[in-house]
Design an enzyme around this catalytic site. Structure first.
Site, short mmCIF file in Angstrom:
data_model
loop_
_atom_site.label_atom_id
_atom_site.label_comp_id
_atom_site.label_asym_id
_atom_site.label_seq_id
_atom_site.Cartn_x
_atom_site.Cartn_y
_atom_site.Cartn_z
N ASP A 48 0.86 -1.19 0.00
CA ASP A 48 0.00 0.00 0.00
C ASP A 48 0.89 1.23 0.00
OD1 ASP A 48 0.67 0.53 2.78
OD2 ASP A 48 -0.61 -1.19 3.23
N LYS A 70 -4.72 2.19 0.61
CA LYS A 70 -5.84 3.02 1.03
C LYS A 70 -5.26 4.16 1.83
CE LYS A 70 -6.72 0.11 5.07
NZ LYS A 70 -5.89 -1.07 4.87
N MET A 185 -1.37 8.72 13.39
CA MET A 185 -2.65 9.03 12.74
C MET A 185 -3.43 10.11 13.48
SD MET A 185 -3.92 5.28 11.51
CE MET A 185 -3.24 4.28 12.81
#
Ligand code: SAH
Length: 522
Positions: A48, A70, A185
Site C-alpha cells: 500500500d 488506502k 494518525m
C-alpha cells in the site's frame, strides 16, 4: 476424503506462504536484511502507499505487484478483500510478501490479515520493521526517553478512519500517564487531541513536536510547546503521514540533525535519462539528501546491423584504438562481443578511450585497461585528447556509437587526426512516452526544484512532449539544468532558458553545480 489424502492435498497446497513484512517508515535503508531477501525472492508483492515505492525495485521483474493501498477516508480495498488476495495467492503455491509500512504489528491491521490466513490454514511469518515513531524520533533528533525527564513511552493512535467521529483513545487519561506520548494518525484531529491533553492536566509548556514524512527527503518537523502546537503545525502546513510527540524529553530535541543538514535535503530533482539504467547520479543525489524522481524522456534499446558487426569483428585485431562515446554503447558492445567470443582475451590489444568515467567503469568491470578518459566529457574533448596522444596518423580506429551520436568526433579524428575511422552503432535512442513514467503524477502535482537534462535527446523529447507536462496549481516550478554545452545548446535552440549548467560535463560537475546553487539559495 481419508486422512492421508487430506494430508497430501494439504501438503501440495501449503507450499505457498505469506510473509507479513515491516517496510519501515520510508528510507529503504531502514529495512531488515530479512525483509530485503524476502522481497528479492517473492512471487507476489502486495503493498500500500505507506511502503516506499522504491522497495518494489528489489523484487524481480516477473514478480506480480498488487496495490491494495488506502489512505484515510479513501478505502480502495476492504481489509477482507486484502485477506482474500493473500490467501488465494498462497493457495496457488506462491511466495507472497505483504509489505506493511513501519512495523506490521503497530497500528498496521496485521492482526486481521493473520486471522484470515489462520482461517484458511495458510502458513505465514511476520518480519518486524522500524516503526514510524522510533524512526521519526531518530531522524529528527528527538529523544524519547531520558533518565530525568521521561521514563515511559506510549504509542497511541488518533484514529484509523477520518470518517469515524470520535478519537479511539482517552487522551485526557494519557495526560496523567505522562512520559513520552507518540501519537500515530493524529493530524486530522490534532486540535482535539491537544485540547484533551490540556484538559487532562498537561501544561501548555509541555514540549511537543510533529514530524511529517519522517526519514524521507521531504521530512519536516516543528518543535513547539503543547499550547502552540496546533497553530505552528497549521502555519508550517505539516500534513500526514506524521507523528505527534508530547513529553518532557522532547525538550532536548535538536533544531536540525545530520539528516536535515544534508546539502540537498528537501530538494526534489527529476531525472530524464532512460529508465532501467543504474544511475550514479541518482545515488549521489540521494546521498546528499535529495529526492529523485524518474521522468525518463528517452529509451535506449540495443540495435545492431548484423552484417556490419560481422565485418568489424572479422577485422577486430586490426584496430589500434576503440573509442566509446557512452556507457550505453560500452554495455551494448560488450554484450555483442560476448555473443561472438567466450573469452575476454579475444578483445586483442586495442587501446581503449572513453568519453567519461561512467563509460570507463563499464569496461573496467571486465578488467580492461582504459588508457584515456576524456577530462572534458564531450565528443570534442575526447577527440582533442586522442589527437594529443600523437598515435592517430593512419591508425585504424573503431568508434562505438548510438543512432543519435554527433558526427563531430569522427570528423575530427579523420580530418585533424588523419585516422581511418569505422563506426559501429550498437544501440538506439528513442523518445520515451512521458505518460508512461511512473512518477509523472507526483511530478505534475508537486513539481520539482530542477529537471535535469542529461543529453540533447532528453531535451528534444521534453520539447516534443511539453503539452503533457503542464504543472498543477501549487506545484514547485523546476529550474532547467543541463549536463553540458551540447545539451544547453539544444535547449536554447528550442527557446528554453537554461538556469544551471554543470561546471564540467560529468556527474560530479552536475552535482557540484546543484549543491552550489541550492545551498546558496537556501
Ligand atoms: N505500521 C506503521 C503505522 C501505520 S499507521 C508503523 O509501524 O509505523 C499510519 C501512521 O503511521 C501515519 O498516520 C503516521 O502517523 C505514521 N507514519 C507512517 N510513516 C510515517 C512517516 N514516514 N513519517 C511520519 N509518520 C509516519
Amino acid at each position: 476424503m481419508d486422512e492421508r489424502s487430506h494430508r497430501m492435498d494439504k501438503n501440495q497446497l501449503s507450499e505457498g506462504i505469506v510473509y507479513l513484512v515491516g517496510a519501515g517508515p520510508g528510507d529503504p535503508g531502514l529495512l531488515t536484511l530479512r525483509a530485503r531477501s524476502l522481497i528479492e525472492g517473492c512471487d507476489v508483492l502486495v503493498y500500500d502507499h505507506l511502503a516506499n515505492r522504491k522497495l518494489h525495485n528489489w523484487a524481480s521483474a516477473e514478480c506480480e505487484r498488487i496495490d491494495v493501498g488506502k489512505s484515510p477516508g479513501r478505502h480502495t480495498m476492504e481489509q477482507s478483500e486484502i485477506g482474500k488476495i493473500l490467501v488465494a495467492k498462497a493457495q496457488n503455491g506462491l511466495k507472497v510478501v505483504r509489505l506493511k509500512g513501519g512495523d506490521p504489528f503497530v497500528f498496521g491491521r496485521c492482526a486481521e490479515e493473520m486471522l484470515a490466513l489462520d482461517e484458511a490454514d495458510v502458513s505465514y511469518e511476520v518480519v518486524p520493521g522500524v516503526t514510524a515513531a522510533l524512526a521519526c524520533a531518530a531522524y529528527a533528533g528527538i529523544p524519547l526517553s531520558h533518565r530525568d525527564f521521561g521514563s515511559s513511552i506510549s504509542f497511541l493512535t488518533g484514529h484509523e478512519d477520518v470518517a469515524k467521529e470520535s478519537l479511539r483513545v482517552d487522551f485526557a487519561k494519557f495526560a496523567e500517564v505522562g512520559g513520552t506520548l507518540c501519537i500515530y494518525m493524529g493530524m486530522s484531529k490534532l486540535e482535539e487531541i491537544v485540547e484533551k491533553l490540556l484538559v487532562g492536566g498537561l501544561s501548555k509548556d509541555r514540549p511537543a513536536a510533529v514530524v511529517s514524512q519522517g526519514t524521507l527527503p521531504g521530512q519536516r518537523k516543528i518543535l513547539a510547546p503543547l499550547g502552540e502546537l496546533v497553530e505552528q503545525a497549521r502555519e508550517g502546513d505539516l500534513g500526514a503521514p506524521a507523528i505527534i510527540f508530547v513529553g518532557n524529553s522532547i525538550g532536548l530535541a535538536r533544531s536540525s540533525t545530520w539528516f536535515e543538514r544534508a546539502p540537498l535535503f528537501g530538494r526534489r530533482f527529476a531525472l530524464t535519462r532512460a529508465s532501467g539504467q543504474k544511475s550514479k547520479m541518482r545515488s549521489r543525489l540521494e546521498a546528499l539528501g535529495a529526492e529523485v524522481i524518474d521522468l525518463p524522456l528517452i529509451k535506449i534499446e540495443p540495435a545492431e546491423d548484423r552484417k556490419l558487426v560481422a565485418e568489424v569483428f572479422a577485422g577486430i585485431a586490426t584496430y589500434e584504438w576503440v573509442v566509446f562515446t557512452s556507457a550505453n554503447g560500452a554495455k551494448a558492445f560488450m554484450e555483442i562481443f560476448f555473443r561472438a567470443y567466450s573469452d575476454i582475451r579475444s578483445f586483442g590489444p586495442m587501446r581503449i578511450a572513453c568519453v567519461g568515467e561512467s563509460t570507463a567503469e563499464v569496461l573496467q568491470a571486465y578488467q580492461l585497461n582504459v588508457e584515456l578518459i576524456a577530462q572534458d566529457s564531450t565528443a570534442e574533448g575526447l577527440a582533442k585528447e586522442l589527437i594529443d596522444t600523437d598515435s592517430l596518423d593512419s591508425a585504424n580506429v573503431l568508434v562505438i556509437t548510438g543512432n543519435r551520436n554527433r558526427e563531430i568526433l569522427v570528423d575530427v579524428l579523420e580530418g585533424v587526426g588523419r585516422a581511418i575511422v569505422d563506426t559501429l552503432p550498437v544501440y538506439q535512442t528513442d523518445f520515451a512516452d512521458v505518460l508512461e513514467a511512473a512518477d509523472l503524477g507526483t511530478f505534475l502535482k508537486d513539481g520539482a526544484d530542477a529537471i535535469i537534462f542529461t543529453s540533447s535527446s532528453t531535451a528534444l523529447s521534453y520539447v516534443e512532449q511539453s503539452d503533457d507536462l503542464i504543472f498543477q496549481e501549487g506545484a514547485r516550478k523546476p529550474i532547467l539544468c543541463s549536463f553540458g554545452p551540447q545539451t544547453s545548446k539544444t535547449l536554447q535552440e528550442n527557446d528554453l532558458k537554461i538556469d544551471l549548467e554543470a561546471s564540467h560535463p560529468s556527474t560530479d560537475g552536475l552535482i557540484d553545480a546543484l549543491v552550489e546553487h541550492f545551498s546558496a539559495s537556501g
